[in-house]
Design a protein around this motif. Structure first.
Motif, short mmCIF file in Angstrom:
data_model
loop_
_atom_site.label_atom_id
_atom_site.label_comp_id
_atom_site.label_asym_id
_atom_site.label_seq_id
_atom_site.Cartn_x
_atom_site.Cartn_y
_atom_site.Cartn_z
N ALA A 145 0.83 -1.21 0.00
CA ALA A 145 0.00 0.00 0.00
C ALA A 145 0.87 1.26 0.00
N ALA A 146 2.06 1.14 0.55
CA ALA A 146 2.95 2.31 0.60
C ALA A 146 3.52 2.63 -0.77
N ASN A 147 3.64 1.63 -1.63
CA ASN A 147 4.25 1.84 -2.94
C ASN A 147 3.24 2.02 -4.07
N ILE A 148 2.09 1.43 -3.92
CA ILE A 148 1.15 1.35 -5.05
C ILE A 148 -0.01 2.33 -4.86
N TYR A 149 -0.40 2.97 -5.95
CA TYR A 149 -1.55 3.89 -5.89
C TYR A 149 -2.77 3.12 -5.40
N PRO A 150 -3.57 3.77 -4.55
CA PRO A 150 -4.73 3.05 -3.99
C PRO A 150 -5.73 2.59 -5.04
N GLU A 151 -5.76 3.28 -6.19
CA GLU A 151 -6.69 2.87 -7.24
C GLU A 151 -6.36 1.48 -7.78
N PHE A 152 -5.10 1.06 -7.58
CA PHE A 152 -4.68 -0.24 -8.10
C PHE A 152 -4.45 -1.28 -7.00
N TYR A 153 -4.26 -0.80 -5.78
CA TYR A 153 -3.95 -1.73 -4.69
C TYR A 153 -5.25 -2.23 -4.07
N GLU A 154 -5.42 -3.50 -4.05
CA GLU A 154 -6.62 -4.14 -3.50
C GLU A 154 -7.90 -3.61 -4.15
N ALA A 155 -7.81 -3.29 -5.42
CA ALA A 155 -9.01 -2.89 -6.16
C ALA A 155 -9.74 -4.15 -6.61
N PRO A 156 -11.05 -4.05 -6.76
CA PRO A 156 -11.84 -5.29 -7.00
C PRO A 156 -11.55 -6.00 -8.31
N THR A 157 -10.85 -5.35 -9.22
CA THR A 157 -10.52 -6.03 -10.48
C THR A 157 -9.51 -7.16 -10.26
N TRP A 158 -8.74 -7.03 -9.22
CA TRP A 158 -7.68 -8.02 -8.99
C TRP A 158 -7.72 -8.64 -7.59
N TYR A 159 -8.58 -8.11 -6.74
CA TYR A 159 -8.59 -8.53 -5.34
C TYR A 159 -10.02 -8.65 -4.84
N TRP A 160 -10.40 -9.82 -4.42
CA TRP A 160 -11.70 -10.00 -3.76
C TRP A 160 -11.62 -11.23 -2.87
N ASP A 161 -12.58 -11.37 -1.99
CA ASP A 161 -12.56 -12.45 -0.99
C ASP A 161 -11.22 -12.49 -0.25
N LYS A 162 -10.69 -11.30 0.00
CA LYS A 162 -9.39 -11.17 0.70
C LYS A 162 -8.28 -11.95 0.00
N THR A 163 -8.40 -12.06 -1.30
CA THR A 163 -7.40 -12.81 -2.07
C THR A 163 -6.92 -11.97 -3.25
N HIS A 164 -5.63 -11.94 -3.44
CA HIS A 164 -5.07 -11.29 -4.63
C HIS A 164 -5.01 -12.33 -5.75
N PHE A 165 -5.67 -12.02 -6.85
CA PHE A 165 -5.66 -12.96 -7.96
C PHE A 165 -4.72 -12.51 -9.08
N ALA A 166 -4.36 -11.25 -9.08
CA ALA A 166 -3.46 -10.76 -10.13
C ALA A 166 -2.78 -9.49 -9.65
N LEU A 167 -1.75 -9.13 -10.36
CA LEU A 167 -0.94 -7.99 -9.98
C LEU A 167 -1.03 -6.91 -11.06
N PRO A 168 -1.84 -5.85 -10.84
CA PRO A 168 -1.90 -4.79 -11.85
C PRO A 168 -0.54 -4.12 -11.95
N TRP A 169 -0.09 -3.89 -13.18
CA TRP A 169 1.28 -3.35 -13.26
C TRP A 169 1.45 -2.25 -14.31
#
Lengths: 290, 391
Positions: free
Chosen positions: B139-163
């Motif tokens: 969270a300190a490095n990544i913009y909040p729009e991309f960190y734990e956003a629902p496109t890549w993160y749900w059910d408390k699980t990261h499924f992909a890494l937006p880059w």
């Protein structure tokens, strides 16, 4: 007896690799694809079934007819032009030249890739391309001719360029089987040039003629890249619909159904062409009777 | 750490018993029937050499220009990593390799937004990520729009890494038209025959919905709404002589002077046309642009897991981000990357106000694969084909 069997075994050995190759990589997949055309699909998952829904869906879509008509037009125009242009060249190569220089010069266009040739035609036919620029510099036109590019003309011209060597190869091969002696014999018997052509040469190279026509027709009508890149907004053909189903929508059965409908259209054209040659008395079997 | 390839042995699908087959099952069975031998087709899924740590061969699948060849060169050499990159032509290329009983080995691949639920929930081709193994992705490095956003993160699980992200917007040639500030400008009579659409559905469909007033509803439009949206686009189609088959084709059309504007296309287009001596301008009209974002995900067939994590971690490091953003005319997800960018790359997007960028050009998904309520992806594809064919 032994010699005959050995020869038979040798024949089988020669044929077997190509037969097996076609069996495994063409016939079996084609049969399975045909079976698949009666299945259903949902989001890239195939559901075995037996339904005509895919065929009825395709046949009830006006778009399918329009794009198929586009494809058939491209194929027919290209085939007629290609065979029409390559037959005189093949005749000249077989009967009037001793070497194969001209033949090789025509075949040399094979040494460039298909896409390169498409983009080359874009450059030649474009608004700022060779033809428009030349015509404007000569003062013959004041605005670029837009009909040159992104039109059926551009598609057919390019397909003809691509297909011409194939047709030539087939026709040269077919004409080489029509010995000069036959032609001379016909002339000795009083046949005019037209009669020699229509009652001796064309019937005798019938297979090559049908082969060249159908070969260019099927490839040109099935092509969707050239129409997409050069045919403009209205130049799309059925191939793009089929490709969409296989790649984007993930509906293989529907794509397969459209592919087999297109195949049926090709078969109708083949039968029509053969019948036409028959009616024109250019088919073998007619030549000895009248 | 090496994972065993997931999936059933090749050709095991039972045609008579199973009521659902994947394409790969079908192909597998087809080939087995034909050849009697299926070994050749399973080569891609055979277990490879073990990798106890970072190093060895890494099989990735990414869009052209997004394989980080130059940006991670030093890292690759230092860790003795050989990247074997397959290029994505369309997103379909990725899942075509992974679905079914015999997924092809891929240690990493990319998906565009909108494919997440389809990949994770329906096709089940994604391995969840262990975020602890990606120390640069915090969270300190990544913009909040991309960190734990629902496109890549749900059910408390990261499924992909937006880059990497960017905008698909309107691009025009200023020598051929006056500045374009709204999509309606494309309807000017002088642009007749000089406009094109790029055959990129992700870039175009959201804008089609937006022009019809259904922007916020996309991708969930009813069939009627979708029909209305495409009908409203008729006048724009009438301005076209040709459709660009890809970003590259649009660039070629600009370079040859055949078109003056493209409806919605990659923001890097001006960089590419400039290389061919034609100046074009990328503009975000009043109606906004369409955002895209690519994410690395770990396919179920991944084997060189350690190296895959290390590669992803490097991909979101500030320096690599700054370099790749310049190379692909894209945007960084790392907050510290803009400081390392040159002025032109930094100026591409308003990093100081990313919420406004997202508000004007939201990251939107794709139509549902199946739905009784909304127009499905298949129906959008059909409507798009009909639109292109002038039906």
């Amino acid at each position: 007896m032994m010699k005959g069997r050995r020869r038979e075994a040798m024949g089988l050995a020669l044929v077997a690799p190509s037969f097996l190759f076609l069996l495994v990589f063409f016939i079996v997949p084609a049969v399975l694809l045909f079976v698949c055309s009666f299945w259903m699909a949902q989001a890239f998952k195939l559901i075995p079934a037996f339904t005509f829904d895919n065929y009825s869906r395709a046949l009830s879509a006006s778009g399918f007819y329009l794009l198929t008509w586009n494809a058939l037009k491209n194929g027919l125009c290209t085939a007629v032009l290609t065979v029409g242009l390559s037959f005189p060249a093949a005749y000249f190569i077989v009967y009037r030249t001793r070497g194969n220089l001209l033949f090789y010069l025509i075949l040399v266009s094979w040494f460039s890739s298909y896409l390169v040739r498409i983009y080359a035609w874009r450059v030649i036919l474009g608004s700022n391309g060779l033809i428009n620029t030349t015509l404007m510099q000569l003062g013959l036109i004041s605005q670029p001719l837009e009909v040159l590019l992104f039109s059926p003309f551009a598609t057919i011209l390019t397909l003809t360029h691509i297909m011409l060597p194939f047709a030539l190869l087939l026709l040269v091969s077919a004409l080489r089987d029509v010995k000069k002696e036959y032609v001379e014999a016909a002339r000795d018997l009083g046949a005019s040039n037209t009669e020699v052509l229509t009652r001796v040469i064309l019937p005798m190279c019938y297979k090559g003629l049908v082969g060249a026509f159908m070969f260019t027709f099927v490839i040109s009508a099935g092509d969707f890249v050239t129409p997409q890149l050069l045919g403009g907004r209205d130049g799309m053909t059925t191939g793009i619909l089929i490709a969409n189903q296989f790649r984007t929508a993930g509906n293989w059965p529907f794509g397969a159904a459209m592919a087999f409908l297109l195949l049926a259209a090709f078969l109708i054209v083949y039968l029509g062409f053969v019948r036409l040659l028959d009616l024109l008395r250019l088919a073998p079997g007619r030549r000895f009777h009248d | 750490m090496v994972d065993t390839p997931k999936g059933r042995p090749f050709g095991r699908a039972n045609l008579l018993r199973n009521d659902v087959l994947s394409r790969r099952d079908f192909l597998g069975t087809s080939l087995a029937l034909g050849a009697g031998v299926a070994a050749g087709a399973t080569l891609g899924a055979w277990p490879g050499p073990a990798h106890a740590a970072v190093g060895g061969d890494l099989k990735i699948m990414a869009w052209e220009g997004f394989t980080l060849d130059n940006e991670l060169k030093a890292w690759r050499e230092a860790n003795k990593v050989q990247v074997d990159a397959a290029i994505i032509s369309t997103q379909d290329d990725v899942h075509a390799k992974l679905i079914g009983s015999n997924p092809v080995r891929l240690d990493l691949a990319e998906y565009s937004q909108g494919f997440e639920r389809f990949y994770v929930d329906e096709l089940k081709i994604v391995k969840p990520l262990d975020i602890a193994r990606l120390p640069n992705f915090t969270a300190a490095n990544i913009y909040p729009e991309f960190y734990e956003a629902p496109t890549w993160y749900w059910d408390k699980t990261h499924f992909a890494l937006p880059w990497i992200w960017g905008l698909n917007a309107l691009v025009y040639n200023p020598a051929m038209t006056k500045p374009i500030t709204t999509y309606k400008d494309l309807l000017a009579p002088e642009l007749k025959g000089k406009v094109t659409f790029c055959d990129d559905t992700i870039a175009t469909w959201p804008m089609i919905a937006r022009l019809a007033g259904f922007g916020p509803k996309f991708p969930n439009l009813t069939k009627e709404e979708m029909k209305t949206a495409f009908e409203g686009l008729g006048p724009y189609r009438d301005q076209c002589r040709v459709f660009g088959s890809s970003n590259g084709d649009v660039i070629s059309l600009f370079a040859s002077g055949e078109i003056a504007a493209c409806f919605s296309v990659w923001s890097g287009t001006p960089v590419e046309t400039a290389k061919r001596g034609v100046k074009t301008v990328y503009a975000v009209p009043a109606e906004g642009a369409v955002m895209w974002c690519d994410a690395w995900f770990m396919p179920i067939s991944a084997q060189n897991i350690d190296t895959a994590y290390a590669f992803m971690n490097e991909a979101v490091a500030a320096k690599a981000q700054a370099e790749v953003a310049k190379a692909v005319t894209g945007g960084a997800v790392n907050k510290h990357a803009p400081a390392l960018m040159d002025a032109d790359t930094r100026a591409l997007f308003d990093y100081g106000n990313l919420p406004e960028v997202f508000r004007k050009s939201p990251l939107q998904g794709q139509p549902p694969r199946t739905s009784d309520t909304y127009a499905t992806y298949d129906e959008w594809t059909q409507a798009w084909t009909d639109f292109k064919s002038s039906f």
